[in-house]
Design a protein around this motif. Structure first.
Motif, PDB file in Angstrom:
ATOM      1  N   LEU A 308     -28.308 -10.720 -57.213  1.00 59.24           N
ATOM      2  CA  LEU A 308     -28.809 -10.565 -55.843  1.00 59.24           C
ATOM      3  C   LEU A 308     -29.536  -9.232 -55.629  1.00 59.24           C
ATOM      4  CD1 LEU A 308     -25.628 -11.831 -53.934  1.00 59.24           C
ATOM      5  CD2 LEU A 308     -27.687 -13.144 -54.468  1.00 59.24           C
ATOM      6  N   VAL A 309     -29.616  -8.421 -56.694  1.00 60.61           N
ATOM      7  CA  VAL A 309     -30.187  -7.085 -56.564  1.00 60.61           C
ATOM      8  C   VAL A 309     -31.540  -7.012 -57.280  1.00 60.61           C
ATOM      9  CG1 VAL A 309     -29.798  -4.626 -57.024  1.00 60.61           C
ATOM     10  CG2 VAL A 309     -27.853  -6.113 -56.469  1.00 60.61           C
ATOM     11  N   ALA A 310     -32.560  -6.514 -56.580  1.00 58.50           N
ATOM     12  CA  ALA A 310     -33.880  -6.387 -57.202  1.00 58.50           C
ATOM     13  C   ALA A 310     -33.853  -5.322 -58.294  1.00 58.50           C
ATOM     14  CB  ALA A 310     -34.922  -6.031 -56.148  1.00 58.50           C
ATOM     15  N   CYS A 311     -34.509  -5.626 -59.393  1.00 60.64           N
ATOM     16  CA  CYS A 311     -34.616  -4.668 -60.506  1.00 60.64           C
ATOM     17  C   CYS A 311     -35.603  -3.566 -60.152  1.00 60.64           C
ATOM     18  CB  CYS A 311     -35.074  -5.424 -61.757  1.00 60.64           C
ATOM     19  SG  CYS A 311     -35.723  -4.387 -63.073  1.00 60.64           S
ATOM     20  N   CYS A 312     -36.684  -3.960 -59.480  1.00 60.05           N
ATOM     21  CA  CYS A 312     -37.740  -3.014 -59.137  1.00 60.05           C
ATOM     22  C   CYS A 312     -37.891  -2.990 -57.623  1.00 60.05           C
ATOM     23  CB  CYS A 312     -39.047  -3.452 -59.809  1.00 60.05           C
ATOM     24  SG  CYS A 312     -40.450  -2.374 -59.502  1.00 60.05           S
ATOM     25  N   GLY A 313     -37.211  -2.060 -56.992  1.00 59.25           N
ATOM     26  CA  GLY A 313     -37.261  -1.989 -55.532  1.00 59.25           C
ATOM     27  C   GLY A 313     -36.653  -0.694 -55.068  1.00 59.25           C
ATOM     28  N   TYR A 314     -36.385  -0.600 -53.790  1.00 59.34           N
ATOM     29  CA  TYR A 314     -35.834   0.652 -53.298  1.00 59.34           C
ATOM     30  C   TYR A 314     -34.929   0.435 -52.095  1.00 59.34           C
ATOM     31  CZ  TYR A 314     -35.297   5.418 -51.798  1.00 59.34           C
ATOM     32  OH  TYR A 314     -34.747   6.625 -51.444  1.00 59.34           O
ATOM     33  N   TYR A 318     -29.352  -4.379 -51.757  1.00 58.70           N
ATOM     34  CA  TYR A 318     -30.124  -5.309 -52.580  1.00 58.70           C
ATOM     35  C   TYR A 318     -31.283  -4.627 -53.311  1.00 58.70           C
ATOM     36  CZ  TYR A 318     -27.390  -8.416 -49.662  1.00 58.70           C
ATOM     37  OH  TYR A 318     -26.349  -9.029 -49.019  1.00 58.70           O
ATOM     38  N   ASN A 319     -31.329  -3.321 -53.221  1.00 57.01           N
ATOM     39  CA  ASN A 319     -32.416  -2.541 -53.835  1.00 57.01           C
ATOM     40  C   ASN A 319     -33.773  -3.072 -53.386  1.00 57.01           C
ATOM     41  OD1 ASN A 319     -33.033  -0.302 -55.439  1.00 57.01           O
ATOM     42  ND2 ASN A 319     -33.415  -1.554 -57.259  1.00 57.01           N
ATOM     43  N   TYR A 320     -33.869  -3.333 -52.095  1.00 56.08           N
ATOM     44  CA  TYR A 320     -35.097  -3.904 -51.551  1.00 56.08           C
ATOM     45  C   TYR A 320     -35.391  -3.308 -50.189  1.00 56.08           C
ATOM     46  CZ  TYR A 320     -38.496  -7.045 -49.575  1.00 56.08           C
ATOM     47  OH  TYR A 320     -39.634  -7.534 -48.970  1.00 56.08           O
ATOM     48  N   ILE A 337     -41.148   9.448 -54.994  1.00 56.06           N
ATOM     49  CA  ILE A 337     -40.448   8.687 -56.023  1.00 56.06           C
ATOM     50  C   ILE A 337     -41.200   7.385 -56.282  1.00 56.06           C
ATOM     51  CG2 ILE A 337     -38.296   7.457 -56.582  1.00 56.06           C
ATOM     52  CD1 ILE A 337     -36.779   9.461 -54.941  1.00 56.06           C
ATOM     53  N   PHE A 338     -41.474   7.118 -57.545  1.00 55.67           N
ATOM     54  CA  PHE A 338     -42.150   5.887 -57.939  1.00 55.67           C
ATOM     55  C   PHE A 338     -41.129   4.754 -58.000  1.00 55.67           C
ATOM     56  CE2 PHE A 338     -43.513   3.081 -61.545  1.00 55.67           C
ATOM     57  CZ  PHE A 338     -44.626   2.530 -60.919  1.00 55.67           C
ATOM     58  N   VAL A 339     -41.452   3.647 -57.391  1.00 56.88           N
ATOM     59  CA  VAL A 339     -40.554   2.488 -57.440  1.00 56.88           C
ATOM     60  C   VAL A 339     -40.853   1.719 -58.727  1.00 56.88           C
ATOM     61  CG1 VAL A 339     -39.775   0.394 -56.262  1.00 56.88           C
ATOM     62  CG2 VAL A 339     -40.435   2.404 -54.929  1.00 56.88           C
ATOM     63  N   GLY A 340     -40.092   2.046 -59.752  1.00 60.54           N
ATOM     64  CA  GLY A 340     -40.294   1.440 -61.073  1.00 60.54           C
ATOM     65  C   GLY A 340     -39.225   0.413 -61.355  1.00 60.54           C
ATOM     66  N   SER A 341     -39.024   0.108 -62.622  1.00 58.55           N
ATOM     67  CA  SER A 341     -38.086  -0.974 -62.908  1.00 58.55           C
ATOM     68  C   SER A 341     -36.729  -0.447 -63.358  1.00 58.55           C
ATOM     69  CB  SER A 341     -38.667  -1.919 -63.952  1.00 58.55           C
ATOM     70  OG  SER A 341     -38.724  -1.302 -65.194  1.00 58.55           O
ATOM     71  N   CYS A 342     -35.765  -1.326 -63.327  1.00 61.90           N
ATOM     72  CA  CYS A 342     -34.398  -1.009 -63.728  1.00 61.90           C
ATOM     73  C   CYS A 342     -34.339  -0.870 -65.250  1.00 61.90           C
ATOM     74  CB  CYS A 342     -33.446  -2.093 -63.247  1.00 61.90           C
ATOM     75  SG  CYS A 342     -33.816  -3.715 -63.927  1.00 61.90           S
ATOM     76  N   GLU A 343     -33.170  -0.494 -65.739  1.00 59.08           N
ATOM     77  CA  GLU A 343     -33.050  -0.229 -67.164  1.00 59.08           C
ATOM     78  C   GLU A 343     -33.236  -1.460 -68.052  1.00 59.08           C
ATOM     79  OE1 GLU A 343     -29.488   2.119 -68.665  1.00 59.08           O
ATOM     80  OE2 GLU A 343     -30.590   3.500 -67.339  1.00 59.08           O
ATOM     81  N   ARG A 344     -32.605  -2.564 -67.630  1.00 54.09           N
ATOM     82  CA  ARG A 344     -32.660  -3.750 -68.498  1.00 54.09           C
ATOM     83  C   ARG A 344     -33.100  -5.007 -67.745  1.00 54.09           C
ATOM     84  NH1 ARG A 344     -27.033  -4.256 -71.352  1.00 54.09           N
ATOM     85  NH2 ARG A 344     -28.136  -5.764 -72.656  1.00 54.09           N
ATOM     86  N   ILE A 347     -31.691  -8.619 -68.538  1.00 53.95           N
ATOM     87  CA  ILE A 347     -30.428  -9.225 -68.102  1.00 53.95           C
ATOM     88  C   ILE A 347     -30.391  -9.376 -66.577  1.00 53.95           C
ATOM     89  CG2 ILE A 347     -29.068  -8.487 -70.115  1.00 53.95           C
ATOM     90  CD1 ILE A 347     -27.921  -6.254 -68.216  1.00 53.95           C
ATOM     91  N   ARG A 348     -31.570  -9.234 -65.967  1.00 48.97           N
ATOM     92  CA  ARG A 348     -31.636  -9.328 -64.509  1.00 48.97           C
ATOM     93  C   ARG A 348     -32.347 -10.603 -64.072  1.00 48.97           C
ATOM     94  NH1 ARG A 348     -30.566  -4.200 -62.459  1.00 48.97           N
ATOM     95  NH2 ARG A 348     -30.855  -5.163 -60.423  1.00 48.97           N
ATOM     96  N   VAL A 349     -31.978 -11.087 -62.901  1.00 49.19           N
ATOM     97  CA  VAL A 349     -32.532 -12.324 -62.355  1.00 49.19           C
ATOM     98  C   VAL A 349     -33.742 -12.020 -61.466  1.00 49.19           C
ATOM     99  CG1 VAL A 349     -32.064 -14.255 -60.773  1.00 49.19           C
ATOM    100  CG2 VAL A 349     -30.326 -13.547 -62.472  1.00 49.19           C
TER     101      VAL A 349
END
Ligand SMILES: *[C@@H]1O[C@H](CO)[C@@H](O)[C@H](O)[C@H]1NC(C)=O
Ligand SMILES: *[C@@H]1O[C@H](CO)[C@@H](O)[C@H](O)[C@H]1NC(C)=O
Ligand SMILES: *[C@@H]1O[C@H](CO)[C@@H](O)[C@H](O)[C@H]1NC(C)=O
Length: 387
Positions: A308-314, A318-320, A337-344, A347-349
């Motif tokens: 339910l959490v965005a990989c690339c958000g802020y 929900y990181n959105y 701050i640049f809104v980039g992507s999560c580490e992995r 393994i994210r939806v």
């Protein structure tokens, strides 16, 4: 999950016995039933946009594309979309966007989908705040009509043009794919309609959908592969915007998913009617909802976490945030701050609050390509046959 209705198929008897025999003995008989689609023509929204909106109105910027293409590739994802895996799955190259003027190759199909597309004419258009794509389904149909005719005129010029345009006989043999409707629901939700009002608009949305399918059929299309709409209530853009909406046991916003399921129920009915009206069509209804929902129900079983959490958000649970998206910049305590992507991302939806990651799209493709989520239950490669 809606169960595929096997009873209403009419399989010719001879064919039925061949299938019975071959199921027990010879696999090659199945192979000979493979369709060999020479092209795919796709209609839809961001779930299947391979570059249309990005080439015209809203460019996909880094980190989009980082996982697979190594750079932005017109898709709102870290990599490939389900339509990319489908094209590969039937032995075709990735689809070029019809609206992209640069480096496109339409020999094996074209993609009319754009992110933000709806079935009905939207009331707010990009760049208006909260605006949708101007390329709604009627427009995508007109573009296809024009493409079908003009591609042949251009092909006859010979030389390089002959290699970049489909052959005339590809049109009746092609697979016509659809993934659209999510934004019609979203437009209602974000336009301050109640879930009941959005629900009440579904019959009209689907009338317009059916009309377009019929018009595409009239131009000679015969094989249709139609995705239903996903669980919109599990996406961060809904969850973050409607924090007080009732949650189900997996944390998804139930009333919003109920509307999506109502849409799907009526879409399935509309397709039953289309099969009656379009006697020579093979129409496959694909239950994307159930496949995507399984990623929220049992993420760990399929190798995912934090669905339910965005990989690339802020921001937030929900990181959105609706005010800064993936690839944007946000000023926090005076520093940017640049809104980039999560580490992995693998393994994210969820990628950016609205769209799925390449890993999730790959999972969706693996599930739907077998026919296990289709009505009738034919695999993608065989979706040209009426069963
Ligand atoms: C929805 O309602 C909010 C609050 O009343 C308002 O600010 C917003 O402009 C409305 N949105 C639309 C699309 O009407
Ligand atoms: C911003 O500054 C406040 C006050 O100094 C601090 O509490 C907060 O953690 C800072 N936020 C970030 C993201 O650094
Ligand atoms: C949320 O997005 C940021 C990028 O702004 C990313 O670095 C972070 O890993 C994300 N958080 C989660 C839990 O994925």
């Amino acid at each position: 999950m809606e169960s595929p209705s096997i009873l209403k198929f009419t399989i010719p008897l001879s064919c039925f016995f061949t299938l019975l025999l071959s199921a027990a003995t010879l696999k090659p008989v199945f192979a000979s039933k493979v369709c060999n689609f020479p092209a795919i023509f796709n209609f839809g929204d961001s779930n299947s946009d391979t570059g249309g909106l990005s080439a015209t109105l809203v460019r996909a910027t880094p980190p989009n594309g980082e996982t697979y293409f190594g750079k932005p590739a017109g898709r709102f994802s870290d990599g490939r979309l389900t339509i990319d895996f489908m094209a590969m799955g039937v032995g075709l190259p990735y689809l070029s966007a019809y609206l992209d003027s640069l480096g496109t190759n339409f020999k094996h199909g074209a993609n009319f989908a754009t992110a933000g597309s709806t079935i009905r004419l939207p009331s707010r258009i990009i760049p208006a705040a909260g605006g949708f794509s101007p390329f709604y389904l009627d427009v995508q149909y007109s573009q296809f009509e024009q493409f079908k005719e003009r591609s042949q005129i251009i092909r006859r010029q010979g030389g390089i043009y002959a290699h970049l345009m489909p052959k005339k006989d590809y049109f009746p043999k092609a697979l016509y794919t659809f993934d659209i409707g999510q934004n019609d629901l979203g437009e209602g939700f974000f336009g301050n309609m109640t879930v009941e009002e959005v629900s009440a608009s579904i019959p009209d949305i689907l009338d317009k959908f059916s009309l377009n399918v019929k018009n595409i059929y009239k131009l000679g299309a015969r094989s249709f592969w139609i995705h239903n709409t996903g669980p919109i209530g599990c996406l961060p853009y809904i969850l973050a915007t409607f924090p007080s909406a009732q949650r189900d046991s997996y944390g998804c916003a139930k009333p919003y998913n109920d509307v999506a399921q109502s849409f799907n129920h009526k879409l399935k009915e509309a397709i039953v009617q289309l099969r009656i009206d379009l006697a020579s069509a093979a129409i496959t209804y694909v239950d994307i909802y159930s496949v995507k929902y399984s990623l929220y129900r049992e993420p760990h079983k399929y190798g995912f976490e934090l669905p339910l959490v965005a990989c690339c958000g802020y921001g937030g649970k929900y990181n959105y945030s609706s005010s800064v998206g993936c690839g944007g910049t946000v000023t926090v305590n005076g520093s940017q701050i640049f809104v980039g992507s999560c580490e992995r991302p693998s393994i994210r939806v969820n990628w950016d609050g609205i769209h799925y990651t390449e890993a999730a799209n790959k999972f969706v493709f693996a599930q739907i390509s077998t026919g296990a989520f289709s009505d009738p239950p034919v695999p993608l490669k065989m979706a040209c046959h009426q069963v």
